[in-house]
Design an enzyme around this catalytic site. Structure first.
Site, short mmCIF file in Angstrom:
data_model
loop_
_atom_site.label_atom_id
_atom_site.label_comp_id
_atom_site.label_asym_id
_atom_site.label_seq_id
_atom_site.Cartn_x
_atom_site.Cartn_y
_atom_site.Cartn_z
N HIS A 78 10.86 16.81 -20.17
CA HIS A 78 9.43 16.97 -19.93
C HIS A 78 9.17 17.70 -18.62
O HIS A 78 10.02 17.71 -17.72
CB HIS A 78 8.76 15.60 -19.94
CG HIS A 78 8.96 14.87 -21.24
ND1 HIS A 78 9.92 13.88 -21.38
CD2 HIS A 78 8.38 15.02 -22.45
CE1 HIS A 78 9.90 13.44 -22.63
NE2 HIS A 78 8.98 14.12 -23.30
N GLU A 114 11.81 12.00 -6.83
CA GLU A 114 12.50 11.14 -5.88
C GLU A 114 11.81 9.77 -5.83
O GLU A 114 10.61 9.67 -6.11
CB GLU A 114 12.47 11.77 -4.49
CG GLU A 114 13.24 13.09 -4.38
CD GLU A 114 14.73 12.89 -4.58
OE1 GLU A 114 15.24 11.79 -4.26
OE2 GLU A 114 15.38 13.84 -5.07
N SER A 151 5.70 15.79 -27.34
CA SER A 151 5.37 15.49 -25.95
C SER A 151 5.52 16.67 -25.01
O SER A 151 4.90 16.70 -23.95
CB SER A 151 6.27 14.35 -25.45
OG SER A 151 7.63 14.69 -25.57
#
Length: 278
Positions: A233, A217, A48
């Site tokens: 990631h 956020e 990933s």
């Protein structure tokens, strides 16, 4: 001179030109290309951290999505990396076979695994660094070489993890060392992205690395309305940084030449990243 002798002489004069054109036509895939060499392809086998992401995952970005920004027109990218795969599961699912079906002489096969090999509690993915991990990686190396392509081993890019004193911490255990040992044993080009990224995260520090990773956020992204704290990631800027690091390493190891690359020292804004629909 008779007509027959004139024809023979003309044919002999043309022969070197015909022979000189043959390799270009062969590289061009045979017809339709006007004799131009086909682009070489960089095939990515990975997880990933490198994979293509789609609109429902934005702003998460794999470094393979940003790699084309640093490559010249003579190079293409075929990104086969998939979320959650290890060196083992990528093969067991038939993904290496599918990747190798598209490999042609002169191509590169970039091989980066480790994040999911470390999940040894999962029998479908976990490997042991100096036994099964190396055994699976050899299959990528051998498959590329059988197709007269160049395998390139890439140690797994580092996560964002810091000690209390602000020191960037390695997270991949023995897997990078095992890959380095295999590269040395097999005579394979190694890009030590684990070491390079660890040094870069150290330079940026805990606060400076936040924009590179998928920290969001609440309300910042419709895909993550409650926010997200992801130290593995990347956001676009992080993917660009790792892609740039990978491209520079390809140059430093002389795997690619300066004419194959571009923008290594130029700004590449994260806004260039786009996420297609799945």
């Amino acid at each position: 001179m008779s007509l027959t002798r004139r024809r023979t002489a003309a044919a002999l004069l043309a022969l070197p030109l015909a022979l000189g054109a043959t390799p270009a036509l062969a590289h061009g895939g045979g017809g339709g290309g006007g004799g131009r060499p086909r682009p070489r392809t960089l095939h990515i086998a990975g997880d990933s951290t490198a994979a293509q992401k789609y609109a429902d995952a934005a702003p998460e970005t794999g470094w393979g999505m940003a790699l084309p920004f640093f490559l010249g027109r003579s190079l293409d990218v075929a990104n086969h990396a998939v979320n959650g795969r290890s060196s083992k599961s990528f093969i067991d699912e038939g993904r290496l076979t599918a990747l190798l079906d598209g490999v042609r002489p002169g191509d590169l096969v970039l091989i980066q695994f480790g994040h999911n090999d470390e999940k040894t509690e999962d029998p479908t993915r976990g490997t042991d660094p100096y036994t099964t991990y190396q055994q699976y990686l050899r299959q990528y190396v051998e498959g590329a070489r059988a197709r007269r392509a160049e395998p390139v081993l890439i140690t797994p890019v580092e996560r964002r993890r810091f000690a209390e004193d602000g020191t960037a911490k390695p997270t991949h255990g023995e897997y990078p060392a095992a890959m380095r040992a295999l590269a040395s044993e097999e005579g394979v080009t190694l890009l030590d992205v684990q070491a390079l990224s660890l040094a870069r995260w150290q330079q940026l520090g805990p606060a400076g690395t936040l924009p590179y990773f998928n920290w969001l956020e609440p309300g910042e992204s419709p895909n993550h309305p409650d926010g997200k704290q992801d130290n593995t990631h990347f956001r676009p800027d992080g993917a660009v940084e790792v892609a740039r690091t990978t491209a520079r390493a390809l140059l430093d190891t002389r795997t690619l030449s300066p004419r194959d690359l571009r923008r290594l020292d130029e700004p590449v804004p994260g806004s260039w990243i786009t996420w297609p629909q799945a």
